[in-house]
Design an enzyme around this catalytic site. Sequence first.
Site, mmCIF file in Angstrom:
data_model
loop_
_atom_site.group_PDB
_atom_site.id
_atom_site.type_symbol
_atom_site.label_atom_id
_atom_site.label_comp_id
_atom_site.label_asym_id
_atom_site.label_seq_id
_atom_site.Cartn_x
_atom_site.Cartn_y
_atom_site.Cartn_z
ATOM 1 N N LEU A 1 -18.602 -20.270 11.431
ATOM 2 C CA LEU A 1 -17.721 -19.366 10.690
ATOM 3 C C LEU A 1 -18.293 -17.949 10.680
ATOM 4 O O LEU A 1 -19.502 -17.782 10.516
ATOM 5 C CB LEU A 1 -17.613 -19.858 9.235
ATOM 6 C CG LEU A 1 -16.701 -19.041 8.325
ATOM 7 C CD1 LEU A 1 -15.241 -19.400 8.574
ATOM 8 C CD2 LEU A 1 -17.057 -19.252 6.853
ATOM 9 N N LYS B 1 -11.339 -20.390 8.675
ATOM 10 C CA LYS B 1 -11.783 -20.875 7.357
ATOM 11 C C LYS B 1 -10.655 -21.728 6.776
ATOM 12 O O LYS B 1 -9.937 -21.319 5.868
ATOM 13 C CB LYS B 1 -12.127 -19.685 6.444
ATOM 14 C CG LYS B 1 -12.997 -20.078 5.248
ATOM 15 C CD LYS B 1 -13.598 -18.854 4.578
ATOM 16 C CE LYS B 1 -14.306 -19.219 3.278
ATOM 17 N NZ LYS B 1 -15.573 -19.932 3.487
ATOM 18 N N GLU C 1 -24.524 -24.389 11.995
ATOM 19 C CA GLU C 1 -24.491 -23.756 10.668
ATOM 20 C C GLU C 1 -24.632 -24.872 9.642
ATOM 21 O O GLU C 1 -24.880 -26.008 10.010
ATOM 22 C CB GLU C 1 -23.192 -22.960 10.474
ATOM 23 C CG GLU C 1 -21.924 -23.803 10.505
ATOM 24 C CD GLU C 1 -20.644 -22.984 10.281
ATOM 25 O OE1 GLU C 1 -20.714 -21.772 10.039
ATOM 26 O OE2 GLU C 1 -19.559 -23.597 10.347
ATOM 27 N N TYR D 1 -8.449 -20.434 3.346
ATOM 28 C CA TYR D 1 -8.900 -19.988 2.023
ATOM 29 C C TYR D 1 -9.973 -18.926 2.143
ATOM 30 O O TYR D 1 -10.487 -18.658 3.230
ATOM 31 C CB TYR D 1 -9.403 -21.192 1.205
ATOM 32 C CG TYR D 1 -10.763 -21.699 1.612
ATOM 33 C CD1 TYR D 1 -10.950 -22.431 2.777
ATOM 34 C CD2 TYR D 1 -11.898 -21.415 0.833
ATOM 35 C CE1 TYR D 1 -12.210 -22.885 3.155
ATOM 36 C CE2 TYR D 1 -13.145 -21.869 1.199
ATOM 37 C CZ TYR D 1 -13.306 -22.597 2.361
ATOM 38 O OH TYR D 1 -14.547 -23.029 2.731
#
Lengths: 284, 284
Positions: free
Chosen positions: B204, B148, B180, B35
């Site tokens: 990411l 992702k 993260e 996505y």
Amino acid sequence: MSTTDSLWINGEIVPLSEARVSIEDRGFQFADGVYEVIRIYNGKLFALDAHLRRLENSAAGIQLPLPVNAASLKSEISKFVSRAAIPDGMIYLQLTRGVAPRNHAFPDCKPTLLFYARTLPPLPDQPAAEGVKLLSVPDERWKRCWIKSIALLPNVLAKNQALAAGADEAVFVENDVVTECSASNLFAVIDGRLFTHPVGPKVLPGITRALLFELAPSLAISAIEQPFGESEAIAADELFITSTTREISWVAQWNDRPIGQKQCGPITKKLYAALRDRVRSQTA
Amino acid sequence: MSTTDSLWINGEIVPLSEARVSIEDRGFQFADGVYEVIRIYNGKLFALDAHLRRLENSAAGIQLPLPVNAASLKSEISKFVSRAAIPDGMIYLQLTRGVAPRNHAFPDCKPTLLFYARTLPPLPDQPAAEGVKLLSVPDERWKRCWIKSIALLPNVLAKNQALAAGADEAVFVENDVVTECSASNLFAVIDGRLFTHPVGPKVLPGITRALLFELAPSLAISAIEQPFGESEAIAADELFITSTTREISWVAQWNDRPIGQKQCGPITKKLYAALRDRVRSQTA
């Protein structure tokens, strides 16, 4: 419509071909859900209670209360299956947190619960003539594999990596420890004893896996939950994998290495027969 | 219907409230998809090309070819947004492997591609008065976080653990290395320099993250991709998190420890202003 073409969803029965969920269902946008696969033999559900207990544990693991209690759910599934005309098959059941505008925060909404039946070929009384081939891959999955979640992308990628390499199933290895396979548990027979990795961060509490721990003592086989390495697995006398849909499949090959005597081993055969007996006695 | 109530799915536009997918869509059963979230400012898409490049990389990472080429997709999204009456908002885009009877093996089917718009409050010209609170949690996610993917259950659980603890966001820590956050990248300012963990297995490639690397040199700020530990993060002069929807949020607290001077620090402010300028110049 026959039951194999229909689906139970939140108490309604609809044709499977028309069964849809909102694109804002959290199962679709976040993999925010859990599932079960339950075997049907002779038109009867096998190990249903064990599957529903695991469903409750998985749901609790993601803080998702079951929208119906286990007794009602058992009754709904049983009614659905008793109306079905499928002697051999399975129920696929999925529970998600439901439909809400996309936001990581848990919404206040009604969960989505659904199940439907699929036919499967009956399992043979004897182990297959051909063993399965495993491809070992790094275990890059998350650390809550005891939850039977629908976040299956890592398993899907591993399985397809195995298929692309001409193997049947991927076996996960982490720091030289063999954990489980992409859709099955792994057992090794070493010096007459049965070994498998403990359930937990990297291993699902398989229902067939648990049944073998129940059956092994009656066959005078020691069954031990203990991690083992890839070289121990390759050198094992026998290897087999277990799952609800395949029960027991003996392993013939690990990457390019043959396993054991390149046939289904004697202890695997004993366990296979004991499991078949158990299935027959409980689904007569 | 207004465009914010409608959804583009495989070339058709349907009302969002009626947008449904088959329960056999692999996005629903396997989290087999990826996505993007793309910001709309002043009615214009921001950093669309970068988002589409990342979409292609994510899709390639799960061996899922885009069903339309990036240029056509860009044109479809742009048309959709230009008809919308939303000055500030976002596009949510999702791509799954499509609908097929449930089986881990990749099916031969048409992918499901959809996107829709959501309004968002406009971002203020100045950083928020209140900083965000982070809760540190073990990084138990898989090792391909550069993809992702919609397999977001681990992120959802971490985020909700943070919310339940009175924090705003969860920050992942693995072997004392800060990776993260559950839906954002993390930056630390230490002795005037900017640090963040390299992208890869656990991080990411955030679009806002990359923009800051572009902007930092013009502000004479060194930006360095380098892992740092939890104690270094807590002792940092400034901490902030970035994402497409929040741009930059300064961090006031890490568990029960205050960060820096308990206000938005000077380097965070400079980057915030430079990012706002970039947004304004590209969406004028």
